[in-house]
Structure formats: C-alpha cells, structure tokens
Design an enzyme around this catalytic site. Sequence first.
Site, mmCIF file in Angstrom:
data_model
loop_
_atom_site.group_PDB
_atom_site.id
_atom_site.type_symbol
_atom_site.label_atom_id
_atom_site.label_comp_id
_atom_site.label_asym_id
_atom_site.label_seq_id
_atom_site.Cartn_x
_atom_site.Cartn_y
_atom_site.Cartn_z
ATOM 1 C CD GLU A 105 -2.607 -0.854 2.403
ATOM 2 O OE1 GLU A 105 -2.123 -1.434 3.371
ATOM 3 O OE2 GLU A 105 -4.032 -0.810 2.338
ATOM 4 C CD GLU A 125 -3.427 -6.141 4.238
ATOM 5 O OE1 GLU A 125 -3.684 -6.652 3.112
ATOM 6 O OE2 GLU A 125 -2.534 -4.832 3.892
#
Length: 693
Positions: A105, A125
């Site tokens: 990210e 995640e």
Amino acid sequence: MSVKYEVRDGIAILTLQNPPVNGLGLSTRRGLMESLQQGLDDAQVKAIVVTGGARAFSGGADIREFNTADVSREPILNTVITAFERSKKPTVAAIEGMALGGGLELALGMNYRVADQRALIGLPEVKLGILPGAGGTQRLPRAVGLEVALNMIVSGEPVAAGKLDDTKLFDLVVEKDALHAALLFAHEAAAAGTLPKVRDWKIKHTNAEGFLGFARTAVAAASANYPAPLKCVDAIEAAVKQPFDNGIEVERQAFALLINTPESKALRHGFFGERAASKIADIGADVPVREINRIGVIGAGTMGGGITMNFLNAGLPVTLLETKQEALDRGIATIRKNYENSAKKGKLTAEQVERRMGLITPTLSYDDLKQADLIIEAVFEEYKVKQAVFTQLDAIAKPGAILASNTSTLDVDRIAAFTKRPQDVLGTHFFSPANVMKLLEVVRGKQTAKDVLATVMQLSKKIGKTAVVSGVCDGFIGNRMIEQYGRQAGFLLDEGALPQQVDRAIEKFGFAMGPFRMGDLAGNDIGWAIRKRRAIEKPDMKYSKTADLLCELGRYGQKTGAGWYDYKPGDRTAYPSQQVNEMVVQHSKDIGVKRRDISDEEIVERLVYALVNEGAHILQEGIAAKASDIDVVYLAGYGFPIWRGGPMFYADSVGLYNVLAAMRRYAKGHEGKAWEPAPLLVQLAEAGKSFND
Ligand code: T1G
C-alpha cells in the site's frame, strides 16, 4: 533510526531499517515522514527513492503493534501514504524480497514502482481476519484491474512481481538490483516532471457488475465463518462505483469493524502463536546450531516414508534403512508413487520427482548411517524394539549426531537412556501423513542439549513444519488432550447421544472431523490398544465400554469396511450404522444409565472443555511452555477451527469463569470424576485471568 536518509547524485534514498521485515511500526512511519520532508526541503534532491534492502521492502504494518495504542498513533499509515502521494518530487519504490500488506500500500501511494521479478507482492490482511486498511482495496484495482485485485485481496495469497509485469502496477520489473534500476528510473522521472498518481487511474474491467455479483456469491459460500472476505468485496465494489475518497472511507469503516472481531483476534493469535512456538525461553539466539547435511531414517513404513519425504522436499539427502529388502523396496516404491501422484496433479515436474528420488540412499546396514548428522527412527512402538535401535545407533553414529525418536507415546527419557549420549536424543513426533501434516511435536528430554533442540527447531522450519516443543509425558501435548476428548465422546454415547450426533455437533462448531469419523479413519484399534494399557497403568481412568465393544465386533473403521459407521466399497462416506446405534442403546441399559436427549451445546462444551482442562494440566506441569503452544498444536494438527484460535484461546474468549462453571455442572453427571478441574484453571478463573494473558 528506522529509516536511513542519504542523497546520491541528486536522488534522496530512504532505506527502511526495521528488521526482520521492515514492519511499518510507529517509529518507521515517523522516520518515513521526516525523511520525505527532508528530501522535499533539500533543493539538490530531484527525486526520492524508498528501498527496504534485499530481504524485504516491507512485510506490512507491524503486526506486533496490533491491539496497542501505537497502531492508531499518528502518523498512521494512511497519513504517510497521502504525504507521499502529495509529494511535489517524483517518488519511486524499489521493491526487493517482498511488499506485503501495508508495504504494498505504501508503494501504491508512490508515483512509480520498480520491482525485482521474484519479490512477493500481496495483500494478506484477510488471513489475519481484516482487510487492507491503507488504501489497498482502492489503489490495487486501479493498478492491476478488478479481477486480479479481487483475487489477490480475497485470497490474501502473494504473487511474484514478475507475474504482474503485464499490469500497470510496476513501471519496471528487473531480474536483479531493483535499487540500481530505481535510481536510474528516478533520474528519468525527475526529467519527465510528471507525477502519476494511482488514485487517479481508472479501474480496468469488462463487466464489473456481473463479476462483482459472481464474486460476492462465491466468496460468501467459501467464507461462512469469516467476515473479512465479504468486506473485501464491499470495499472493492466501492472502488468501482464511488469516488476514491468515498471508497477509502468504506475501507476504513470495514477495517475498524474487522480488527475487533473475535475471528480476527483468533487468526492473529494463531499467526503469532505459530511464530512464538519457535521461541524457547532458555534458548537464545546465542545457542549454536549443529550442521545438518545428511539425514538417516530408520523404518520405511508409512511414517518413515512420510518423514523421509519431508527432507527430500527440502533437498536434503536421506539414507533410509530397513531390516528386510522387500520392506525397503516397498517403502521406496510408496515414496515414488506419492511423488508421481503429485506430478499428475501438476504440483511437481517429472525432473523434480527424479531429483528427489535420487536423494535417497536405501540400505539394510546401520554402517551406512555413520555419517548422518540426524537420525530419526520410526520403528515399532515397543521399548524393546526402540532399545535395539538406539543401542545400535549409539555404537555407530558419529559423535554429535542427533538421535531422534518418532515415538508418539513412549518415554523419550527412557529411550535416551538406551544410549551413552542422552544429551543428543530427543523426540520428533510427526503426524500421519508425515509428509502432509504441518504439526511436529519436538519432545525435549530431561537431558536433551540446548543446541540439539535449537538445531531441530530450525530444521523443522526448513522442512515447512510447525514445530512445538513438548516435555516428556504420555501423549505429549496433542494426544494427551485428545484422550480426554475421546473419553467424553464415549460417555456422551452412554448418556444418550449417537455417534452421528456427536460428530455433527462438533463439526458444526468447526472441527474438520468429529471423534467417531476420526476414529474410523485412523483405526479404532489404536485407541483399543491404549485403553488396554491404561487398564493396567491407570485403572481409575474410566472409559465408555462402547469403543471396546465396537472393536470386539472387528469394526476397526474404514480399513475393515465398518467402524462406528458403515461404509460401502470404494466409498469413504460414513453411513450411520443401525447395528452400532443398537449396540450403544443396549449398552446404556446394560450399565443402568437412563438415556436422555443431549443438546449440541452440551456435546461441544464437553468435548472442548475436556481439551481445555487437560491443557491446563499440561501447562501447569510445564509440558507446554505457554498456552499458545497448545493452541498451535490443535490448530496445526487436530483440525481445531482456526477462526476460534485453539482450545485455550477459545476458553479465554468464553471466559474461564464460565468454563469452570460448566465443568462443575458436568461433574455432577455420569462419570463426573473426569471433570476434576485442573488447579491452574481454578486459580485463573477465580482471579479473573486468562490462559493467554
Ligand atoms: N510485522 C512485524 N513482524 C513481522 C511481520 C509484520 N508484518 N511479518 C513477519 N514478521 C516477523 C515474524 O513475526 C518473525 O519474527 C519474522 O518476521 C520472520 O517471519 C494497514 C494493517 C512476511 C512472509 O500479514 O506473512 O499491513 O519470530 O518467520 O517465513 O493494510 O511473516 O523472527 O521475531 O514468518 O520469511 C500484513 C505477515 C500486515 C505479513 C515472512 N502483512 N507475515 O515469512 O518469516 S497487516 C502480513 C508473513 C497490514 C495494512 C494492514 C510472513 C512473511 P521473529 P517468518 P518468513
């Protein structure tokens, strides 16, 4: 400082320095902000490159920060990423090793990305019960397209950067030295003067509505017990249908919700528990490990063959010893067949099969084990057989060789005493099928040397095992607890339940397989032999007689075509058996127990709390060093539902006060003596504490 700043030829280089994988903890996030600002303020700097070094760009948010105040302390990751995205000078991510979770990210917030083709790229995640919380659900679809992004985010599986070369994610994919390539690219970017932002890109897709609808249905069906995957789909749908900032808000709300779900806490507990299991209190990094280049395995049966395959898979040569040629040939043939089955499924190439088979040295002579660094015996479970083996090993094995027993029930200290080198002896309890099951119980004898234990723990990781250290006791951790679970299963039959009801209830709770189906799979005669031994060793440990009656009928399970259930030839489906059910009902009459309706809730409580209570004894006796080790054993080796975190974590989530109260209720019932609470459980419950505190 967790971010090193240097300027080379007008390019600012920010090097992340937070070993082991550059987790983006608070100090690293602060270091990034300060270094970025330093680069922006420095007039000689034309562009900014961020690198993490060879092992990892970044493994993501620092998961050691989760459930601490730091995780939400500014600058949070979103703040850092926005700062990079607003940079007035070109920013370039130089990615080697891995860019996972928040690491990817961060890179997505930069103008450009240069990656080594082998770098692991992913957003894992969801495996922690959450979703990418720093823009990943909004930027990744813009960089790789809707379908690829959704698959990566919902599966959590990383891919090599080279596999994404045909997407817009990377401006350059190189075979090596991504940093050098990134520096050159930074000069070009500075000259070009453009500052592309992923957030401005359009999402490539063909039929978003149809694809998202299909994805939602498929994900809902596959993730009934996990809330995170569907939330991933929601956030990605927002990326397609809403402006970027709205999508970020959808993602943020989903993250805030998921991080506090019991499922996420359980998954994170399992993740940390697995890594904590290899941390042994009195064995620090200073303890040297012995070099292991050659392995010896004694016994080419089911276990010996499976154990051998673990080492072949890791490229380690194995000398495989048997007592008879035909047993040796059979064992080698079985190993080959297993590999050829994998090759048929495309998991191995023919060349890999041959390479692995070529690592085996079959032999009938102990002399061929003289050079082995580690020798594992997987021979018959009888002391006199073990004694013969270890006496011979003691005579021929080189000094410093590690001698391991794959025993699942015998006393490792007693086995070590068959040698003059007990410090080199320990247990390595593999689970069948040994080449498949992740769990490995490493049994530490009283005299096992620290470097022997450290060596085997390190080797376990190399062969892809989840290793947990156990002390010496009958059944170590897993089997000792499963024995109490099996006792309750039998008592439930005496009191009114039938096998299919017990299995269905615990499978609904999340176990992969209930106790009776498991018995039919593993062989009911194994438990029968143990109960016969128990009758002599521990006459006061009572069992339901139904399991013995079953074995007396020759119903050992699938291997005899009938067990607790009936089976049809070539069909592994377990069909409820009228004969067995009648036997169970009749047995209740014979022992004078009035059968009653038993709720699924009682079944689950009695099976799981039986594990918990024995686990508390194991913890108190120091057989397991920490509660999470017990959880890891059950998550990795016994099919305990991972979204519940393992028996001890689950008991904590129920509240030990409530667990103890339930046990006290059951103590008033049939064979209530089995519910004598472990002192540690009472002590923690009364103090309002948890096992995993
Ligand atoms: N943070 C901190 N430490 C980490 C870590 C992480 N993200 N990942 C691994 N470690 C530690 C691990 O505990 C062990 O420590 C050591 O690194 C080696 O790990 C906002 C919120 C990275 C593929 O889920 O998948 O970003 O025991 O033994 O086999 O969206 O660890 O040596 O002291 O596993 O080479 C997302 C989880 C976080 C990655 C390395 N990232 N980690 O595997 O070694 S959430 C992840 C892994 C997030 C953002 C959200 C693997 C690995 P120690 P290891 P490995």
